[in-house]
Design an enzyme around this catalytic site. Structure first.
Site, mmCIF file in Angstrom:
data_model
loop_
_atom_site.group_PDB
_atom_site.id
_atom_site.type_symbol
_atom_site.label_atom_id
_atom_site.label_comp_id
_atom_site.label_asym_id
_atom_site.label_seq_id
_atom_site.Cartn_x
_atom_site.Cartn_y
_atom_site.Cartn_z
ATOM 1 N NE ARG A 1 31.609 17.361 -38.166
ATOM 2 C CZ ARG A 1 32.525 17.344 -37.213
ATOM 3 N NH1 ARG A 1 33.714 16.835 -37.447
ATOM 4 N NH2 ARG A 1 32.269 17.863 -36.031
ATOM 5 C CG ASP B 1 37.059 12.975 -33.096
ATOM 6 O OD1 ASP B 1 37.761 12.663 -34.073
ATOM 7 O OD2 ASP B 1 35.816 13.108 -33.171
ATOM 8 C CG ASP C 1 39.636 6.187 -34.919
ATOM 9 O OD1 ASP C 1 40.573 6.978 -35.075
ATOM 10 O OD2 ASP C 1 38.576 6.512 -34.354
ATOM 11 C CG HIS C 2 40.516 9.597 -37.617
ATOM 12 N ND1 HIS C 2 39.997 9.141 -36.431
ATOM 13 C CD2 HIS C 2 39.803 10.702 -37.925
ATOM 14 C CE1 HIS C 2 39.001 9.937 -36.054
ATOM 15 N NE2 HIS C 2 38.861 10.895 -36.942
ATOM 16 N NE ARG D 1 39.806 18.217 -39.518
ATOM 17 C CZ ARG D 1 39.051 17.896 -40.550
ATOM 18 N NH1 ARG D 1 39.205 18.504 -41.704
ATOM 19 N NH2 ARG D 1 38.131 16.950 -40.463
ATOM 20 C CB SER E 1 36.942 18.402 -37.272
ATOM 21 O OG SER E 1 38.111 19.153 -37.459
HETATM 22 C C1 MIC Z 1 35.997 14.577 -38.134
HETATM 23 O O1 MIC Z 1 35.009 13.880 -38.007
HETATM 24 O O2 MIC Z 1 36.004 15.636 -38.788
HETATM 25 C C2 MIC Z 1 37.287 14.135 -37.460
HETATM 26 C C3 MIC Z 1 38.220 13.721 -38.528
HETATM 27 O O3 MIC Z 1 37.023 13.026 -36.648
HETATM 28 C C4 MIC Z 1 37.793 15.316 -36.636
HETATM 29 C C5 MIC Z 1 39.116 15.110 -36.055
HETATM 30 C C6 MIC Z 1 40.235 15.288 -37.030
HETATM 31 O O4 MIC Z 1 40.178 16.131 -37.920
HETATM 32 O O5 MIC Z 1 41.229 14.553 -36.885
HETATM 33 C C7 MIC Z 1 36.857 15.737 -35.500
HETATM 34 O O6 MIC Z 1 35.684 15.481 -35.556
HETATM 35 O O7 MIC Z 1 37.309 16.413 -34.560
HETATM 36 FE FE1 SF4 Z 2 35.727 9.169 -37.408
HETATM 37 FE FE2 SF4 Z 2 35.134 11.764 -37.164
HETATM 38 FE FE3 SF4 Z 2 33.817 10.204 -38.890
HETATM 39 FE FE4 SF4 Z 2 33.448 9.882 -36.313
HETATM 40 S S1 SF4 Z 2 32.932 11.712 -37.498
HETATM 41 S S2 SF4 Z 2 33.744 8.264 -37.814
HETATM 42 S S3 SF4 Z 2 35.469 10.277 -35.496
HETATM 43 S S4 SF4 Z 2 35.985 10.752 -38.968
#
Ligand code: MIC
Ligand code: SF4
Length: 644
Positions: free
Chosen positions: A378, A118, A63-64, A538, A536
């Site tokens: 975020r 995640d 999905d990313h 990550r 996140s």
């Molecule tokens: C995010 O919302 O920051 C992400 C992208 O979903 C991350 C995961 C990632 O960096 O791949 C998260 O929330 O853990």
């Molecule tokens: Fe995707 Fe992270 Fe955004 Fe949720 S917060 S939609 S998991 S990138």
């Protein structure tokens, strides 16, 4: 009755004793990954040499990285699909939806434990599960049947009373929590919702609240499992998976926060932090250039039906663009069948894929200096893809009003609040969720050229000599600062040498080069303020600095998942015993630790010597015996392989 979080945790303990602050190991029933963290998680799972996952259920979602500007992302998708088929994992194909929305609809179960690579995995807490965000390596270990370790959290009861007024919605509840406790107020805690107000909230609304609880730094958030949960599972044709988990009472909680839903007003989180919450009315009249509706926080059927109803018969303002990404294919199909999609398109919305999209800077970036209004969770600097943009976080109702009027305004101007009747049945079509292969031995793992092998993990040496301060940063540094995402960098998630070139890009673009230079001469370190690594899950925010030779990070305090990720990759997370010492350290100072290995082995104090300025700093490291061994071995992968 008892706290439900405590009850589920206790039922799953396999190591340690349930005592606040003490480490416990819990059995994990379910895991979930997404593609941006998944490639690394599955490379690590492969390195563990097992034939099959040992969980009740493991799901891999794409999905990313769905903006396929070249071969990298589609190659990664094929890799993930082949791994899933081989190792007994369900695979949610691109186009099926956002990890947390898909998981909530199709897999989340009351009373179960779930970890996901995640940070918004707690979304599933909306159905009464203990759902925790973790690094990919922790998820890999859980898939291999290993426990997940956490410090027994304090349980905060969030008592909801009253009922939301028209045009005030679930997003405002979690924004109110953030307004009260801020972005580190939840660290070491579980937010458990109870009280008469919860009966007024459907599961998707509860999930909006548990989702964005991640922004408080909480370990997770959870709602009880009641008749409303049963209704939701019934709609998903999963009623048989319902179990009742009654809510706790005042006595069950270590702390209590009380929120009267009837008193809430629409709220907004201003740039560049989800904790920067003010009443919407403070911003009335501010021009809005872009509106984005969707993300794992606000893309459920309920949200999308509300948005469609509010947009019906209206047109967006000529100076504002509107993008909508429904959370799942199920939601999109329903909108399409019932005409909601037509209302959105007719109003002038640009329909985006059902994926993370603009939330993570994967397309639909705002213009220079834009005011962008988002239903996401975020709004960190640069996350939208445009560094000069000002991102505000709001509810879908406020977002629609901004799109129609071209400015922040009272959503009540849109007229009577639509009462959304949820359908009594919905089409369930799981054809984009692939089952694992019947003959796994015949499945070949498909690796594209973008997939680089894992690096070598080095054990901690006797001393850290010549370690140089590469960067000193302030409080609340996010993993988006450390390891930015976005359309250009995200496709490099399975290629550590390449992605490492972008570490701290937004803060100091010279970081990777300087780090590599110091790598040959003792390596480097980072000095951080409070809540270092928030945001996140990550693990690249730990892996990539490790690859660049970072040996330790010395801060005032850490965010939970990032701290765990540092440990997992053998980077020592140290905190100042006296936070005033933070001020005494300068960029480029050389900080040495004599006898670091010995100190860790014997659980003794670590003294850091500032060689450049000639003074000593006392530090603490809050590591369990197990974590000390992991760091000493050079990380959890070497540790896990060595101990199995
Ligand atoms: C995010 O919302 O920051 C992400 C992208 O979903 C991350 C995961 C990632 O960096 O791949 C998260 O929330 O853990
Ligand atoms: Fe995707 Fe992270 Fe955004 Fe949720 S917060 S939609 S998991 S990138």
């Amino acid at each position: 009755m008892g706290s439900i979080a405590k009850k589920i945790l206790e039922e799953h303990i396999v190591e340690g004793k349930y005592e606040v602050g003490e480490e416990i190991g819990i059995r994990i029933d379910q895991t979930v990954t997404q593609d941006a963290t998944g490639t690394m998680a599955y490379l690590q799972f492969e390195a563990m040499g097992l034939d099959k996952v040992k969980t009740e259920l493991s799901v891999s979602v794409v999905d990313h990285n769905t903006l396929q500007t070249d071969f990298k992302n589609p190659d990664d998708h094929r890799y993930l699909q082949s791994v899933a088929a081989k190792y007994g994992i369900k695979f949610s194909r691109p186009g099926n939806g956002i990890i947390h929305q898909v998981f909530l609809e199709r897999f989340s179960r009351p009373g179960k434990t779930l970890i996901g690579s995640d940070s918004h995995t707690p979304t599933a807490g909306g159905t009464g599960a203990i759902a925790i965000g973790a690094g990919g390596l922790d998820v890999a270990v859980a898939m291999g049947g290993g426990p997940f370790y956490l410090k027994t959290p304090t349980i905060v009861g969030v008592k909801l009373t009253g009922e939301l007024k028209d045009y005030v919605s679930a997003k405002d509840v979690i924004l109110e929590v953030l307004r009260r406790i801020g972005v580190k107020g939840g660290v070491g805690k579980i937010l458990e919702y109870y009280g008469p107000g919860i009966k007024t909230l459907s599961v998707p609304e509860r999930a909006t609240i548990t989702n964005m609880g991640a922004e408080t730094g909480a370990t997770t958030s959870i709602f009880p499992s009641d008749e409303i949960t049963k209704e939701f599972l019934k709609l998903q044709d999963r009623e048989d998976q319902w179990v009742e988990i009654p809510e706790g009472t005042n006595e069950d909680f270590d702390e209590i926060i009380e929120i009267n839903l009837s008193e809430l007003e629409p709220l907004v989180a201003k740039p560049h932090s989800p904790g920067n919450v003010v009443p919407l009315s403070e911003l009335y009249g501010t021009t809005v250039d872009q509106v984005a509706i969707g993300s794992c926080t606000n893309s459920s059927l309920k949200d999308m039906l509300t948005v469609a109803t509010l947009l019906k018969g209206r047109k967006i303002h000529q100076n504002t663009v509107l993008g909508i990404s429904p959370g799942s294919r199920q939601v999109l199909m329903h909108l399409s069948k019932t005409g909601g999609l037509t209302d959105m398109i007719s109003a002038g919305a640009r329909l985006l894929e059902t994926a993370c999209g603009p939330c993570i800077g994967m397309g639909f970036a705002p213009k220079t200096n834009a005011t962008t209004v988002r239903t996401f969770n975020r709004n960190f600097l640069g996350r939208s893809g445009t560094k000069s943009a000002q991102a505000y976080l709001v509810s879908p109702e406020v977002a629609v009003a901004a799109a129609i009027f071209g400015e922040f305004t009272d959503p009540r101007k849109l007229g009577d609040y639509p009462k959304i009747e949820m359908p009594s049945s919905i089409e369930i079509d799981d054809s984009l969720i692939l089952e694992p292969a019947d003959k796994p031995e015949e499945v070949e793992i498909m690796r594209g050229p973008n997939i680089a092998p894992l690096p070598e993990f080095q054990p901690v040496p006797e001393d850290f000599i010549g370690t140089k301060v590469l960067l000193k940063v302030e409080d609340n540094i996010t993993t988006d600062h450390i390891m930015p995402a976005g359309a250009e960098i995200l496709p490099l998630r399975s290629n550590l040498p390449k992605i490492s070139e972008h570490v701290f890009e937004q803060v100091d673009p010279s970081f990777p080069k300087r780090a590599l230079e110091s790598k040959e001469n003792g390596g480097g370190l980072i000095i951080g303020g409070e809540n270092y690594g928030q945001g996140s899950s990550r693990e690249h925010a730990a892996l990539a600095p490790m690859y660049l030779g970072v040996k330790f990070v010395l801060t005032k305090s850490f965010a939970r998942i990032h701290r765990d990720n540092l440990v997992n990759f053998g980077i020592l997370p140290l905190t100042f015993s006296n936070s005033a010492d933070y001020d005494k350290i300068n960029d480029n100072d050389v900080l040495e630790i004599k006898g670091v290995r010995n100190a860790l082995e014997n659980n003794e104090k670590i003294i850091v010597r500032n060689v450049t300025q000639g003074f000593e700093i006392e530090t603490t490291y809050d590591l369990s015996e197990r974590e000390r061994q992991i760091v000493l071995t050079g990380g959890k992968l070497s540790y896990t392989v060595a101990s199995t």
